[in-house]
Design a protein around this motif. Structure first.
Motif, PDB file in Angstrom:
ATOM      1  N   GLY A   1      25.803  11.910 -53.359  1.00  0.00           N
ATOM      2  CA  GLY A   1      26.714  12.243 -52.275  1.00  0.00           C
ATOM      3  C   GLY A   1      28.101  12.284 -52.874  1.00  0.00           C
ATOM      4  N   MET A   2      28.140  11.892 -53.829  1.00  0.00           N
ATOM      5  CA  MET A   2      29.989  12.363 -54.638  1.00  0.00           C
ATOM      6  C   MET A   2      29.443  13.534 -55.302  1.00  0.00           C
ATOM      7  SD  MET A   2      30.380   8.936 -56.581  1.00  0.00           S
ATOM      8  CE  MET A   2      32.532   9.175 -57.687  1.00  0.00           C
ATOM      9  N   LYS A   3      28.095  13.851 -55.905  1.00  0.00           N
ATOM     10  CA  LYS A   3      28.074  15.484 -56.793  1.00  0.00           C
ATOM     11  C   LYS A   3      28.264  16.239 -56.063  1.00  0.00           C
ATOM     12  CE  LYS A   3      25.218  13.482 -59.823  1.00  0.00           C
ATOM     13  NZ  LYS A   3      23.770  13.761 -61.112  1.00  0.00           N
ATOM     14  N   ARG A   4      27.139  15.923 -54.513  1.00  0.00           N
ATOM     15  CA  ARG A   4      27.854  17.311 -53.202  1.00  0.00           C
ATOM     16  C   ARG A   4      29.902  17.965 -53.000  1.00  0.00           C
ATOM     17  NH1 ARG A   4      24.820  20.470 -52.300  1.00  0.00           N
ATOM     18  NH2 ARG A   4      23.948  21.646 -50.855  1.00  0.00           N
ATOM     19  N   LYS A   5      30.405  16.226 -53.056  1.00  0.00           N
ATOM     20  CA  LYS A   5      31.553  16.386 -52.622  1.00  0.00           C
ATOM     21  C   LYS A   5      32.699  17.162 -54.460  1.00  0.00           C
ATOM     22  CE  LYS A   5      32.547  11.925 -50.328  1.00  0.00           C
ATOM     23  NZ  LYS A   5      33.418  10.734 -50.728  1.00  0.00           N
ATOM     24  N   ILE A   6      31.938  16.965 -55.215  1.00  0.00           N
ATOM     25  CA  ILE A   6      32.682  17.745 -56.088  1.00  0.00           C
ATOM     26  C   ILE A   6      32.164  19.454 -55.935  1.00  0.00           C
ATOM     27  CG2 ILE A   6      32.496  18.439 -58.852  1.00  0.00           C
ATOM     28  CD1 ILE A   6      31.794  15.369 -58.278  1.00  0.00           C
ATOM     29  N   GLU A   7      30.946  19.701 -55.634  1.00  0.00           N
ATOM     30  CA  GLU A   7      30.589  21.016 -55.289  1.00  0.00           C
ATOM     31  C   GLU A   7      31.718  21.666 -54.282  1.00  0.00           C
ATOM     32  OE1 GLU A   7      28.135  23.051 -56.226  1.00  0.00           O
ATOM     33  OE2 GLU A   7      26.329  21.752 -57.309  1.00  0.00           O
ATOM     34  N   LEU A   8      31.423  20.777 -53.168  1.00  0.00           N
ATOM     35  CA  LEU A   8      32.310  21.532 -51.900  1.00  0.00           C
ATOM     36  C   LEU A   8      33.991  21.566 -52.558  1.00  0.00           C
ATOM     37  CD1 LEU A   8      31.370  19.693 -48.728  1.00  0.00           C
ATOM     38  CD2 LEU A   8      30.992  21.294 -49.664  1.00  0.00           C
ATOM     39  N   ALA A   9      34.713  20.948 -53.698  1.00  0.00           N
ATOM     40  CA  ALA A   9      35.755  20.771 -53.985  1.00  0.00           C
ATOM     41  C   ALA A   9      35.709  22.135 -55.177  1.00  0.00           C
ATOM     42  CB  ALA A   9      35.970  19.789 -54.624  1.00  0.00           C
ATOM     43  N   LYS A  10      34.721  22.484 -55.825  1.00  0.00           N
ATOM     44  CA  LYS A  10      34.780  23.683 -56.473  1.00  0.00           C
ATOM     45  C   LYS A  10      35.002  25.277 -55.106  1.00  0.00           C
ATOM     46  CE  LYS A  10      31.829  24.595 -60.109  1.00  0.00           C
ATOM     47  NZ  LYS A  10      30.123  24.098 -60.300  1.00  0.00           N
ATOM     48  N   ALA A  11      34.227  24.504 -54.264  1.00  0.00           N
ATOM     49  CA  ALA A  11      33.953  26.479 -53.317  1.00  0.00           C
ATOM     50  C   ALA A  11      35.095  26.089 -52.924  1.00  0.00           C
ATOM     51  CB  ALA A  11      33.040  25.317 -52.880  1.00  0.00           C
ATOM     52  N   VAL A  12      36.118  24.865 -52.448  1.00  0.00           N
ATOM     53  CA  VAL A  12      37.313  25.621 -51.772  1.00  0.00           C
ATOM     54  C   VAL A  12      38.606  25.045 -52.685  1.00  0.00           C
ATOM     55  CG1 VAL A  12      36.103  25.207 -49.954  1.00  0.00           C
ATOM     56  CG2 VAL A  12      36.892  23.143 -51.022  1.00  0.00           C
ATOM     57  N   LEU A  13      38.590  25.619 -54.139  1.00  0.00           N
ATOM     58  CA  LEU A  13      39.407  25.300 -54.392  1.00  0.00           C
ATOM     59  C   LEU A  13      40.128  25.832 -54.936  1.00  0.00           C
ATOM     60  CD1 LEU A  13      40.861  23.351 -56.776  1.00  0.00           C
ATOM     61  CD2 LEU A  13      39.992  25.196 -58.768  1.00  0.00           C
ATOM     62  N   HIS A  14      40.013  27.788 -54.473  1.00  0.00           N
ATOM     63  CA  HIS A  14      40.935  28.650 -54.441  1.00  0.00           C
ATOM     64  C   HIS A  14      41.261  29.599 -52.514  1.00  0.00           C
ATOM     65  CE1 HIS A  14      36.591  29.786 -54.116  1.00  0.00           C
ATOM     66  NE2 HIS A  14      36.486  31.378 -53.157  1.00  0.00           N
ATOM     67  N   ARG A  15      40.581  28.113 -52.384  1.00  0.00           N
ATOM     68  CA  ARG A  15      41.239  28.366 -50.793  1.00  0.00           C
ATOM     69  C   ARG A  15      40.722  29.858 -50.456  1.00  0.00           C
ATOM     70  NH1 ARG A  15      47.500  27.635 -51.885  1.00  0.00           N
ATOM     71  NH2 ARG A  15      46.503  24.867 -53.027  1.00  0.00           N
ATOM     72  N   PRO A  16      39.251  29.905 -50.637  1.00  0.00           N
ATOM     73  CA  PRO A  16      38.802  31.284 -49.177  1.00  0.00           C
ATOM     74  C   PRO A  16      38.883  30.674 -47.777  1.00  0.00           C
ATOM     75  CG  PRO A  16      36.697  29.023 -50.049  1.00  0.00           C
ATOM     76  CD  PRO A  16      38.441  28.711 -50.954  1.00  0.00           C
ATOM     77  N   ARG A  17      38.746  32.277 -47.335  1.00  0.00           N
ATOM     78  CA  ARG A  17      38.489  32.005 -45.818  1.00  0.00           C
ATOM     79  C   ARG A  17      37.085  31.739 -44.946  1.00  0.00           C
ATOM     80  NH1 ARG A  17      41.140  37.799 -44.889  1.00  0.00           N
ATOM     81  NH2 ARG A  17      40.805  37.457 -42.958  1.00  0.00           N
TER      82      ARG A  17
END
Length: 337
Positions: free
Chosen positions: A153-169
């Protein structure tokens, strides 16, 4: 008018045959992975692509990520054509793949730092974004530990954090909750809801899980590369127009269900209580009979009374998306057996 977050027009894709493999006219490779798909996703929508393995949903995901070029048709992300301007598409995307993309030897903070560098982020702006992401995903206290020590679960959170770090639409997720326990899955969806609200983000995901599909505002149901339905989960369930009853035949003396017993019982049920609409009549899958009825609870005791000694178990309930898929395709999401 708003430009669609995703617009797909007549999209088809066919994979080339594997080298050295004999081809036959009925070979599975002759069937397109996607066949003439047309749909659109509105900005801010939570959109699901539902289907079993082999339905084409992963191919569609890879095309939207610009990893695969379609054989024909076109697609665009916020007006940027995938084929003509893939760089603009990638800037608008955040992507979470089904398989992990983390470096387990690096800390959570270091994984985010390198992700930011890939998008040209540097200095104070990147540091502020990293701290904001660590706080948002409740990772601050363990941000300097190697991620190989973290739970799924924590790894999935980091995956999500990486994916939205650049503030995608647009955030694309491939089977986001696969392999997670129920608590971690709830956490993922809580965070997705918060991201959508705080950053006005559009979310599109592939799934074969019913609880995930039910959380989507609209669903595209794929089967063998075809788009078989596109609607809200509630409206899709209303297509069945009643309850779903499952009937398990009683095993024989050896404790096993005799071959053909379920099919014979289904025919007898149809003869006794039919006629059914062709889409709703009793169907046998993996030895279990499925049938649809406007008033399921009233039919259950009549079934038990009509076939004494032939029924082991009966169940009745409102339709699920699994039932909708069966209704539309004659198959289950998990496949027979």
């Amino acid at each position: 008018m708003h430009v669609p977050a995703i617009e797909i027009l007549g999209l088809s894709h066919r994979y080339p045959p594997a080298r050295g493999r004999r081809r036959a006219s009925a070979d599975a490779s002759d069937h397109p992975a996607l066949n003439d798909i047309t749909l659109s996703v509105a900005p801010g929508e939570v959109f699901g692509i539902l289907g079993p393995n082999g339905s084409g949903k992963t191919t569609l995901f890879r095309i939207l990520c610009t990893l695969v070029k379609p054989t024909s048709g076109r697609a665009s992300i916020f007006g940027a054509d995938l084929a003509a301007d893939p760089a603009a598409v990638r800037r608008a995307l955040g992507v979470v793949f089904q398989n992990p993309s983390l470096d387990g030897k690096l800390t959570a903070r270091e994984n985010l730092l390198h992700q930011g560098h890939l998008y040209g982020l540097r200095g104070a702006d990147l540091r502020e974004r990293i701290e904001a992401m660590l706080d948002f995903f409740a990772l601050t206290e363990r941000s300097d530990e190697p991620v190989e020590r973290f739970s799924g679960g924590m790894k999935r959170k980091i995956e999500l954090a990486k994916a939205v770090l650049h503030r995608p639409r647009l955030l694309l997720l491939d089977e986001p909750a696969t392999g997670l326990d129920p608590g971690a899955r709830r956490d993922v969806w809580r965070l997705l809801a918060a991201l959508r609200q705080e950053q006005a983000m559009t979310i599109a995901l592939t799934t074969h899980l019913m609880d995930e599909a039910d959380r989507c505002e609209r669903l595209a149901i794929l089967h063998h590369g075809e788009l078989v339905a596109l609607d809200t989960p509630a409206k899709l369930k209303r297509r069945i127009g009643g309850d779903v009853i499952t009937v398990e035949p009683k095993p024989g003396e050896a404790g096993i269900i005799e071959p053909g017993a379920a099919e014979a019982l289904a025919r007898d049920i149809e003869a006794r209580f039919g006629p059914w609409d062709s889409d709703a009549k009793p169907t046998v899958l993996s030895g279990i009979i499925h049938l649809e009825a406007p008033d399921g609870p009233s039919l259950v005791p009549r079934l038990a009374e009509a076939f004494p000694g032939r029924i082991a178990h009966l169940s009745v309930g409102p339709p699920t998306l699994e039932d909708v898929f069966l209704h539309l395709t004659g198959h289950t999401l998990w496949g027979e057996g």
